[in-house]
Structures are given as structure tokens and as C-alpha cells.
Design a protein around this motif. Sequence first.
Motif, PDB file in Angstrom:
ATOM      1  N   TYR B 191     -40.447   3.384  11.209  1.00  0.00           N
ATOM      2  CA  TYR B 191     -40.759   3.679  12.615  1.00  0.00           C
ATOM      3  C   TYR B 191     -41.163   5.136  12.751  1.00  0.00           C
ATOM      4  O   TYR B 191     -42.095   5.478  13.479  1.00  0.00           O
ATOM      5  N   LEU B 193     -42.702   6.957  10.863  1.00  0.00           N
ATOM      6  CA  LEU B 193     -44.059   7.237  10.394  1.00  0.00           C
ATOM      7  C   LEU B 193     -45.092   6.642  11.346  1.00  0.00           C
ATOM      8  O   LEU B 193     -46.284   6.665  11.071  1.00  0.00           O
ATOM      9  N   GLY B 194     -44.633   6.088  12.448  1.00  0.00           N
ATOM     10  CA  GLY B 194     -45.565   5.490  13.395  1.00  0.00           C
ATOM     11  C   GLY B 194     -46.006   4.094  12.978  1.00  0.00           C
ATOM     12  O   GLY B 194     -47.074   3.630  13.365  1.00  0.00           O
ATOM     13  N   VAL B 195     -45.195   3.425  12.169  1.00  0.00           N
ATOM     14  CA  VAL B 195     -45.524   2.057  11.767  1.00  0.00           C
ATOM     15  C   VAL B 195     -44.949   1.114  12.818  1.00  0.00           C
ATOM     16  O   VAL B 195     -43.807   1.258  13.237  1.00  0.00           O
ATOM     17  N   SER B 196     -45.766   0.140  13.233  1.00  0.00           N
ATOM     18  CA  SER B 196     -45.314  -0.752  14.294  1.00  0.00           C
ATOM     19  C   SER B 196     -44.207  -1.672  13.786  1.00  0.00           C
ATOM     20  O   SER B 196     -43.973  -1.793  12.594  1.00  0.00           O
TER      21      SER B 196
END
Lengths: 252, 301, 231
Positions: B191, B193-196
Motif C-alpha cells: 500500500y 508504494l501506491g499499489v492498489s
Amino acid sequence: MGVGITVEQLNAYYGKTQALFDINLNVLANHATALIGPSGCGKSTFIRCLNRMHETIPDARVEGKVRIGDLAVYNGTSATQLRRRVGMVFQKPNPFPTMSIYDNVAAGLKLNGFRNRKQLDEIVEKSLHSSALWDEVKDSLHKKSGASLSGGQQQRLCIARALSVQPEVLLMDEPCSALDPISTGKIEDLIFQLKEQYTIVIVTHNMQQAARVAEFTGFFLLGKMIEFDKTEKVFTNPSDKRTEDYVTGRFG
Amino acid sequence: MASRRKGLPEMTTTSTAIVIPPISLWRRIVDRAMTGVAVLTVILVLLPLGAIFAYLIYKGIGSINLAFLTQTPKPVGEPGGGMANAILGSATILAIASLMGVPLGIGAGIYLAEYGRNRYGDIVRFVSDVLNGVPSIVIGIVAYAIVVLRQKHFSALAGGVALAIMMVPTIARTTEQMLLLVPQAIREAAYGLGVSRWRTTLSITLRTATSGVITGVMLAFARVAGETAPLLFTAFGNQFWNWKLDQPTAALSLQIYTYALSPFDDWHRQAWAGSLVLIVLIVGAVSAVRIAVRRGTLAGA
Amino acid sequence: MRTRFQQQIEELREKLLRMGGLAELAVDRACQAYTERDLGRCQMVLENESLINAAEREIDELAFDILATQQPAAVDLRFILAVTKINADLERVGDQAVNIAERVMDLIELPAVELPVDIARMATAVSAMVRRALESFVEGKAELAQAVLEMDHVVDRMRDEAFIMLVRKMNDEPQVTQQALDALLVARNLERVADHATNISEDVIFWVLGADVRHHAQSASVSPRTDTREQ
């Protein structure tokens, strides 16, 4: 380049329990700001509000305004977009255990759909250089799992992973609490260098560490920010009695 | 031990030093006895397995030959013949079952672990546990009702559906357990790292739990591979080669069932051989998957 | 609560007080020796000096030890820095007492003459300063220390007066030059002691308020914020 952070009237809750009360804070770009305070004082909750990690916990919610650079964190920005600009390093090193060192660093970009192999190679190398790990792992990038490294190396791998998506702000939640003094020293040196390119907010239990790496220090107690000032002021002549009691070890 | 302790510096500062008594004979006897009991239970558990395997080899190995593995059954009275069509049928039915049951089971497991921390998830969990306890013959009837009656004849597909239904709850619950074992910190790292969320679940959480999930899948697979009851009125059995999915199909377990119940010694021998082949195939399939997974694992992971 | 750390700080405070007592005693004895032309007291001052030096070393070692092992912060850090500086000043006070005693021993061998300088009055003022400075340290009160800073001007003036008067005396009666010179040096030594008392007071203010008042760094606002010291 790093950007500044503005926090206005931030309140955070876990269900019915309020964890943060009316926090107001300005973090200067390209500086390290340390947050200190006893366990459970809300400092970790606070930085988890900065990248909206707080709301991943069931029943947790946030009120108030946070701006990171020109981005309104709680207003119209998606959490995933935000988190690409605000990297985070956690208390316990948490590399992806099934991935190689290379894949760990590349994960942020790959999982966001970035496929250019050549550029990936460059970014992975650059990130590992930035986190001072390159020389130690360059021969086993694809051979070894991230979990096979030592604790200090794992944490630097996590820093490299956070840097790979080229954030502007780096949040560090007690990044050295699980590390030995040598590794801690390396990470502190790293924080010193990283300040040139990123804005760093670091939560720490180690007051000497805060004194060493940060220009500004905020003291949290029971969900409130008691004092925020230049680090040297907080550690040599704090304005608030409670801060003084905490930094001199008279607390409690 | 007691004599060695004399040399140690006194640990306590008070004058009433704590004297730790030497380990008594009685405690040493209990210690040994408990270890012995533990070893004994392990032997007791392994013994039936070893016995079954040994007995199968003893009874079945004599009847296994090239013809057994390559030919279809001969009519009663004619010597020779084999179970090649049943081996193929079993493989077909299991492949169909896996294709349907594995994705469904894993999907359900992901739902339960990542999104099902609520009332609805509890309902799904309860239903899944009930399904796990439903007798296999009942599941056979269900598959009969929803596939065979509609198609108007028995088929490999119907058999596959029956076995798939049996696989789902096992896979779902083990997948759930394995995903829950993945530390929250790993999800947070993604999360951060901006991962959905869905991407994190598929590429990070599930990937981290891979070996556990595969164990669950293999467990379900091995369990249904030997099932006979749900195939009785779904796949039905067949004495000849069949390449079509919508036709009655032979299966090793069915063949063993039929042959074992028959009055002919020759068929009894074939049933023993069939059992041996079935067990070897299951062990082989499970081992192959395990080895394949280990190959793909990095050092230190 | 860091109990052991607090004990060490307390120990440091006590050691410094004992050291302060020694230094104060040395100055008083030297001054009494001057007024009473008492060789015995001079001897005592000389003998005491080694005690002061030993005390200085002890305090330095303890402060060093605390710094190295306890990483003190804020008021504790300021306290330890102040203690080490006060320590050095007290040792110098002891040295000045020895200097005075040596002048007195010289004077005793010379014929007694009437000199136009009131060393006793100056000595009273100076030892009051030392005592007040140490008191401000004991009580942790910046106001007391501030008063010492103001007294320093008075002693400076006394020294200047003594200079003028004694130089005139030397010109008028060259045969007592030796005695006048000794008295002048004693006056100068006393003024030095006053300077050390001033330094000590400044260190106390730094410790209590966290403000640097040395060399008129800034107009120290002596506001009572003594609550920071409550433990």
C-alpha cells in the motif's frame, strides 16, 4: 525534490477512541523532522495519517486538513496516487519475502504498470545506491530473496524500495528500532543524505537519534502535540515542562 | 549437574540464596516416558499408512504390466486387459474438477481473508464448513441433478463438477488461513508504494502465501482423487475408451469399486493393481507440484 | 524515572558543593591571614590546595562518566555543563587563595605598615559573592545569581581605588613599595576571585534558564521559571 507538509486541525480515531487531538504542524521541505513521545502517544498514528495508511485499519477515520506540497491529502486525491508521492519505511523491515532483491526494489513500479526493463534496471541500481546497499547486493540481485538479507540490509532494501517510486516525502516509523547500532548508524547517515532530495518525517523512540538526524522535533503526549521546535531547543531547553520531563527521563 | 553448580558464583544478593534442587529421578523418568509416548503415537499414525502401502504393493504389483496400463478391460473370463481408459478418465475428471474448483476455491479464500471480516464473511465461512461435511454421495446426487439430468446422460463433466464442489471448501478455508498468516506489514509495504488493494492481494499477498495455498490445493486434490461415491451416477464408468467430455467416462476409483465387488478372482487382482496405480498417481502428482514450486523459490525465501 | 541517573546527578551536586566549601574556606582563611598576619593560616591554605585539586579531578571524572553513559538532555545536560565550568572556576578560586597566602607570607616578613587600602572590606564583599554564587547553585535560583553579577561592579571599583591609592603611596613613600605591591597584588587576586564568582553565577543562570548571559550576550530576562527543576 521534497515538498513541505501542512497539517491543520487533524483528529484521528480508532472507532470511538480518539487517538489524535487537533494537531497543527508545518514540516519544512528537505528537512528531517522527528516525532518523539512515549509509546501510544499517537506519533505513529500521526504519520500514518500523512499517507492515509491510517484508514486501512477497520473503523479508523480522520478529520482535518493535510497538504503535502500542492496535494490535498483528504480532498479528492486517491490514496494510491498519494502514496506514490509519500514513501514509507516501517518499524520492522518488511521486504516481500518471495521476491528477489531486484524485484523488491522494482515492485512499486512494476505493480503500478511500469514495464520498461532498461529504465527499471537503472532505477533499481540508483535506489540501491541511494540506500547505500548496492555494493553489498549487486552480485545477488536476482539470486537472493529480500528476506535472506540481514536486518539492517533488509531495512535499507525497504528504503530503496520506497525511493524507487521517486516520492517527495519519506515517512519513517521507527526505522531503526529493530536494528543493531552499526546498522542504525548507517541508516542515520542515510537520512542525512536523503534530506537533500526528500522531506523526511521520522518517528523514533531513541531521543539521541532524533537529536542527531532531525532539524525539527515534535513531542507527542496522549494524542496531542505538546511542543514543536528546533531540535536543539527541544533537547537543551524545551519550553514545556512535560517535554523537559520526557527528554530528561523524569517522565512517569 | 548438581556438583557443577557449586562452582557458579552466587546469583542472589540476599543472604537466603535460592537452592535449585537437582532434577529428581522421578522427573527424569516422566521426561523419558513422555518422549516415548510421543514417538509411539507417531509410529501408530504412520503404521496404517505403511501397512496399506505395503499390502497394496504385495497384492497389486503382480498384476501390473504393460497391458494393464495400455489396454481397456476385457470381458469376464478373458484373461488380460487393463485399466488404461480408467486412468485417462480419472485424469480427465480430475483436470475438469481442478480447473473449476481451484480458481473458485482460491477466489473464495481471498474473499474470506481480505474482504470477509464481517457478517457476510462469517456466513460464507459457515456454509463452507457445512459443505465440507456433506457426505460425498450427496454431492454426487447434486451433480446428478444439475448436470446429468439436464444433459440426459452421464459424463466426465458431471463427475468433474461433483469433485469440484468437494474441492472448493477445503481450498477456500486453507487459502484463507494461509493469507491470514501473511503479516499485515507486507500488505502495508505494498500500500505504501501506491499499489492498489486488488493488485496487492494478487501480486503480493497471494504470492507470499503461494506454498501454503498449494498445500491446500494438493490436499483437496488428493482427497477427491480417490472419491468413488460422487462418480457413481455422474461419470458412471465405461468399459471402453472415451474421448468425449459429455459421455460416460471410466475412473480408476469406479473401476476398483466394480472389480472389487465382482465374484471373479481375476478382477479382484485387477482391483488391487488399480488401487496401487491410483495411490502412486496421487503421490506422483502431489510430489511433482511440490518440486515445481520449490524450483521457483529463491534462496532464503 | 531514571533513578540511578538522578542519584548520579545528586552526587555531582554534592561533590561540587563540598568543593565550593573548600574554595570559599581557602579565600576566607587567606584574607584572615592578611588582616591578622597569621602564618599558620597561610600554611593551611597551601595545604588545602591539594584537596581542592583532588576534588576538581573527582568532579570532572564523574561528569565525564555521566555524559558518556547517560546521554543527559535539556536541564540535566545544562546542569552538567555548568558543573564542569563552575568546577574549573572553583579550582581557580583556590589558586587565587594560594596566591594571596603567598603574598601574606611575604608581608609577614616585612615590617608592618599602614596602607591606604581596606582589604578586609574587599574580602568581605568577595567572599559574599562566592557564597551567594554557591547559594544560587544550591537553590537553583537565577535571581540570586543575577545579584552576584551586579556585585562584581562594586568589587571592580574597590580594586581600581586600591590601585590608585597604593600607587600614590609607593610614590610618596618608596620605602614601603614592597608592602604596597603585595597589598596591590592581594587586591588584584581578590578581584579575580570575584570574577570567578561572576562566572559561576553566569553558569547557574545558564543551567536554570537555558540562557547564555556571558559577555552581555543578551539582556538576560531573569524570570522565575524554577519549576523546571522540580523532580
